[in-house]
Design an enzyme around this catalytic site. Structure first.
Site, PDB file in Angstrom:
ATOM      1  N   GLY A  51       0.817  -1.203   0.000  1.00 21.84           N
ATOM      2  CA  GLY A  51       0.000   0.000   0.000  1.00 21.84           C
ATOM      3  C   GLY A  51       0.853   1.255   0.000  1.00 21.84           C
ATOM      4  N   CYS A  52       0.329   2.330   0.560  1.00 21.64           N
ATOM      5  CA  CYS A  52       1.025   3.620   0.568  1.00 21.64           C
ATOM      6  C   CYS A  52       2.325   3.528   1.361  1.00 21.64           C
ATOM      7  CB  CYS A  52       0.125   4.678   1.184  1.00 21.64           C
ATOM      8  SG  CYS A  52       0.926   6.278   1.408  1.00 21.64           S
ATOM      9  N   PHE A  53       3.426   3.976   0.752  1.00 23.29           N
ATOM     10  CA  PHE A  53       4.710   3.869   1.451  1.00 23.29           C
ATOM     11  C   PHE A  53       4.816   4.763   2.669  1.00 23.29           C
ATOM     12  CE2 PHE A  53       6.645   6.187  -2.533  1.00 23.29           C
ATOM     13  CZ  PHE A  53       5.891   7.317  -2.303  1.00 23.29           C
ATOM     14  N   CYS A  55       2.613   4.886   5.002  1.00 20.79           N
ATOM     15  CA  CYS A  55       2.154   4.016   6.088  1.00 20.79           C
ATOM     16  C   CYS A  55       3.199   2.963   6.431  1.00 20.79           C
ATOM     17  CB  CYS A  55       0.859   3.318   5.685  1.00 20.79           C
ATOM     18  SG  CYS A  55      -0.526   4.404   5.305  1.00 20.79           S
TER      19      CYS A  55
END
Length: 219
Positions: A51-53, A55
């Site tokens: 997912g989003c880096f 996070c």
């Protein structure tokens, strides 16, 4: 109208050819031999996408033995990817990924894989939470046969435990492209940004509740 139909046919032909070439390039990445990053000054490196880096970076930096987590791109075939060229997920290419610099005497690769799975929804395909797209897919990168075995055994165990298909792909590590400066340490530097408040911090807190034993003292 007679002229439009041939034009559309040509455009579709080129589109199919480009997609086929992209798929071939991506398959070559998946089938490549892994590249092993040597330990330097007692520190090893590991690579994950989930997912989003923003996070993922924050999760790993909370773990004892992790010196640094760097946001960037991996798992694709394009050289010098940027956030703009990669962010729409329109072709099969890089995922948002992190480079973990860690002390293997303090935290093992095996534990890092446990952290990886504990910090996500392991069944969500091509994304985590609200972030959806090929660039947000889950990948664990291995650098040698020992790491590959660890990953595959843990993935198989989780499949059995959840009685579900685990979305994480297993890739041979090839190259990590460091992301733009403004992405680094994003959660720490922008704690009041709406995405960080509503997505990153809750995800980090869920992970902390699952694995408190691996956290640094200041977390």
């Amino acid at each position: 109208m007679k002229n439009i139909i041939p034009t559309l046919a040509i455009a579709l032909l080129f589109s199919c050819q480009n997609n086929a070439q992209t798929n071939d390039k991506q398959q070559a990445v998946i089938n490549a031999d892994p590249i092993e990053v040597p330990i330097k000054n007692g520190k090893a490196k590991a690579y994950f996408a989930s997912g989003c880096f923003w996070c993922v970076e924050a999760v790993f930096e909370s773990v004892k033995g992790v010196d640094e987590s760097i946001s960037g791109y991996a798992g694709g075939h394009t050289k010098n990817p940027t956030y703009e060229t990669n962010s729409y997920g329109r072709i099969k290419d890089h995922a948002e990924a992190v480079e973990i610099i860690y002390d293997p005497k303090v935290v093992s690769f095996e534990t890092l894989v446990d952290v990886y799975f504990a910090s996500q929804n392991p069944t969500q395909v091509n994304g985590q939470g609200p972030d959806k797209g090929y660039q947000y897919r889950s990948i664990i990168f291995y650098q040698n046969d020992a790491q590959k075995k660890i990953i595959e055994e843990k993935k198989a165990a989780l499949t059995k435990q959840l009685n579900a298909t685990i979305a994480a792909e297993v890739y041979p590590f090839q190259k990590f492209w460091v992301g733009e400066d403004y992405h680094q340490n994003y959660e720490r530097l922008h704690p009041n940004q709406s995405y960080i408040r509503n997505v990153s911090i809750p995800r980090l807190n869920r992970f902390k509740a699952k694995m408190p034993e691996v956290l640094k003292n200041n977390h």
